[in-house]
Design an enzyme around this catalytic site. Sequence first.
Site, PDB file in Angstrom:
ATOM      1  N   ASP A 167       0.861  -1.183   0.000  1.00  0.00           N
ATOM      2  CA  ASP A 167       0.000   0.000   0.000  1.00  0.00           C
ATOM      3  C   ASP A 167       0.892   1.225   0.000  1.00  0.00           C
ATOM      4  O   ASP A 167       2.018   1.179   0.506  1.00  0.00           O
ATOM      5  CB  ASP A 167      -0.925   0.009   1.237  1.00  0.00           C
ATOM      6  CG  ASP A 167      -2.161   0.868   1.009  1.00  0.00           C
ATOM      7  OD1 ASP A 167      -2.010   2.101   0.890  1.00  0.00           O
ATOM      8  OD2 ASP A 167      -3.267   0.314   0.959  1.00  0.00           O
TER       9      ASP A 167
ATOM     10  N   SER B 112     -13.805  -5.185  -7.585  1.00  0.00           N
ATOM     11  CA  SER B 112     -14.410  -4.104  -8.357  1.00  0.00           C
ATOM     12  C   SER B 112     -15.570  -3.492  -7.566  1.00  0.00           C
ATOM     13  O   SER B 112     -15.618  -3.619  -6.333  1.00  0.00           O
ATOM     14  CB  SER B 112     -14.873  -4.630  -9.721  1.00  0.00           C
ATOM     15  OG  SER B 112     -15.291  -3.572 -10.553  1.00  0.00           O
TER      16      SER B 112
ATOM     17  N   LYS C  57     -20.401   0.353  -9.087  1.00  0.00           N
ATOM     18  CA  LYS C  57     -20.366   1.583  -9.886  1.00  0.00           C
ATOM     19  C   LYS C  57     -19.786   1.348 -11.282  1.00  0.00           C
ATOM     20  O   LYS C  57     -19.839   2.227 -12.146  1.00  0.00           O
ATOM     21  CB  LYS C  57     -19.583   2.664  -9.148  1.00  0.00           C
ATOM     22  CG  LYS C  57     -20.260   3.115  -7.856  1.00  0.00           C
ATOM     23  CD  LYS C  57     -19.398   4.089  -7.084  1.00  0.00           C
ATOM     24  CE  LYS C  57     -20.125   4.574  -5.835  1.00  0.00           C
ATOM     25  NZ  LYS C  57     -20.410   3.492  -4.871  1.00  0.00           N
TER      26      LYS C  57
ATOM     27  N   LYS D 256     -13.001   1.469 -13.165  1.00  0.00           N
ATOM     28  CA  LYS D 256     -13.063   0.089 -12.668  1.00  0.00           C
ATOM     29  C   LYS D 256     -13.618  -0.853 -13.742  1.00  0.00           C
ATOM     30  O   LYS D 256     -13.209  -2.011 -13.837  1.00  0.00           O
ATOM     31  CB  LYS D 256     -13.909   0.014 -11.395  1.00  0.00           C
ATOM     32  CG  LYS D 256     -13.322   0.767 -10.210  1.00  0.00           C
ATOM     33  CD  LYS D 256     -11.975   0.198  -9.765  1.00  0.00           C
ATOM     34  CE  LYS D 256     -12.114  -1.106  -9.011  1.00  0.00           C
ATOM     35  NZ  LYS D 256     -10.824  -1.611  -8.504  1.00  0.00           N
TER      36      LYS D 256
ATOM     37  N   GLY E 136     -18.551   1.085   7.359  1.00  0.00           N
ATOM     38  CA  GLY E 136     -17.328   1.336   8.104  1.00  0.00           C
ATOM     39  C   GLY E 136     -16.118   1.602   7.242  1.00  0.00           C
ATOM     40  O   GLY E 136     -15.028   1.819   7.765  1.00  0.00           O
ATOM     41  N   SER E 137     -16.279   1.587   5.922  1.00  0.00           N
ATOM     42  CA  SER E 137     -15.129   1.867   5.066  1.00  0.00           C
ATOM     43  C   SER E 137     -14.786   3.344   5.139  1.00  0.00           C
ATOM     44  O   SER E 137     -15.598   4.183   5.517  1.00  0.00           O
ATOM     45  CB  SER E 137     -15.428   1.472   3.619  1.00  0.00           C
ATOM     46  OG  SER E 137     -16.461   2.273   3.091  1.00  0.00           O
TER      47      SER E 137
ATOM     48  N   GLU F  53     -22.857  11.227  -9.567  1.00  0.00           N
ATOM     49  CA  GLU F  53     -23.558  10.376  -8.609  1.00  0.00           C
ATOM     50  C   GLU F  53     -24.887   9.869  -9.161  1.00  0.00           C
ATOM     51  O   GLU F  53     -25.634  10.608  -9.787  1.00  0.00           O
ATOM     52  CB  GLU F  53     -23.803  11.161  -7.308  1.00  0.00           C
ATOM     53  CG  GLU F  53     -24.300  10.303  -6.170  1.00  0.00           C
ATOM     54  CD  GLU F  53     -24.326  11.074  -4.860  1.00  0.00           C
ATOM     55  OE1 GLU F  53     -23.958  10.506  -3.829  1.00  0.00           O
ATOM     56  OE2 GLU F  53     -24.723  12.262  -4.873  1.00  0.00           O
TER      57      GLU F  53
END
Length: 638
Positions: free
Chosen positions: A329, A422, A425, A437, A472-473, A562
Amino acid sequence: MRIFCRLSNWYFSKGALPYWGVLFLDCLIALFSGYVGSYLEHGGLEFAQHFWQLTAGNIVCMLLFAVAFRMFHTYSGILRFSSLVDLERVGLASFVGVVMSYIVGIVQNALGGVNCIIMHSLFGSVVMFVCASMLLWVERMFVRALFDIFKVDKALPVAIYGTMEGGVSLANSILTTKEKKYVLQAFISDGYDMRKAYILGKKVFINKKGIAELMRNQHVKVLLVSPLKSEAFRENQAMIDEFVQAGIKIMMMPTAEEWDGKSDLTYNHLHEIEIEDLLPREKIEVDMNAIGAMLRGKRVLITGAAGSIGSEMVRQVAVYKPAELTLIDQAETPMHSVRLTMARQFADVKNETIVGSITDKAFMEKIFEDHRPEYVFHAAAYKHVPMMEDNPAMAVRNNVNGTRVIADLAVKYGTKKFVMISTDKAVNPTNVMGCSKRICEIYCQSLNQAIVDGRVKGVTQFVTTRFGNVLGSNGSVIPIFKELIRKGGPLTVTHPDIIRYFMLIPEACKLVLEAGTMGKGGEIFVFDMGKPVKIVDLARRMISLSGAKNIEIKFTGLRDGEKLYEELLSTKENTIPTQNRKIMVAKVREYDYEEAKKNEDELLQISYTHDDMAIVKKMKEIVPEYKSQVSKYQVLDK
């Protein structure tokens, strides 16, 4: 009566009598017991004639009892917490006090001429022992019962949802605990056959419309949900709304698995619910044996290992004891947290935490060359829709090109399986992030087909997984709402009709792992995300749960790119089932590998111009179903 109430209030406000107060009461009981022994030993007439001599003797006995009380520390305990051990000590102290009194009486008689003090005979001593022991026990039991009665006003009245083992166990914990935190008022059952039933002396109410109002009439302040009723409770959104709107606090377990059904269940196992606990979700079942067989003893690489999904993937994969975990990361501080987690929880698993970007091809190749991962879980991505709408060049370089770098290296170094994470979206994308994506999906799927056809040499099987929002992300709506509530509002919602699917991070990762085991290459797995949630309803429920007043919900309008609702499949796609009913395989349009590679080459070159319109125009050429919404890029769709 007024004096008694004042004394009671004083005592219960203090919480306990001082030690000297308990000793004083015990000594009075010993004195009284001496009088009872004297009366029964000498009779009423002699008792009256020698009252003062008997009083002197009983005072001596009382002092000897005080010595025994000191020996056994009977006065040092808190009376309201008296137990069998305390009662045993009281009995022993009474026995020793009586024995000492009897010995003093024998000595008195032996000396003779001492007529001012009359001590007890054996009969009188036995009567004194029995009377003193009983009264000392009664004193402690009375104080304990009295304390419970006076403290009941401070205990919260509760109802228990569930009448089977879990509910009854909760009730027993309330009735038997020393600390009266709750007082049981009622049970709630879904079974109509329980309509006239009583459990532990409390009425069972049938769960129906208006149940929360019935509980308010019973003065209920808290609803305790049995772990065996957790799933049914989450599914009953009308019931949840009733209790939330009635201002009745709800306490429950996140999952029934937290209670094994064998150990004693207490209300301490429950916690006050968070909004995540109330969202409807079904139990996720995965083939743990298949996952273990795939990962145990293997070399595994995870990208985006410090993110919400990636870090959970790390924890779940580490459980299966892989031969080595290589974790990548570019976020240094979160990566340090992952390193500490591995050291604390999985010290026996060989791992390496690496700070670096997946777009750094030379560095990534060195990592693949050194570690030769057999399985790759690719979670690294820029995912925030508004940010990528403003930075399409970064979406292309990180999401699209970064995925290609890792995918190509996986093929080059013989990775067995590549699982890409993925998003929903990517279906009929309306924003840059979703489209980026989808381009990743196209490349991985076409590369897999090229390997199958023999046009690319390799053994790697590429599997893609799609799912919606995870609770919670980082940056998800619930933490944002919590922060806005703490600040007093307003809560900002983009549109009154906007809906989203939600899934817990651990549940999503379990499905990713199972999809990885069942995938043979080329599949795009779609997860059943359950029932969609209206964001404005979520906001209202969070406000109610917080107990905050006058917090406004403000509609700000859809953000750039959105959607009102997310799709898990495009209109041109369909699905076929798998052995796990929560996982389906999407049938999607296939792309030629050479064409996909050429498109990505061109798109990457355009990204270096930082011309947003040119970048997005090329993305729309690659993914024709990409139609921008509430975005400056809408002009490109005309």
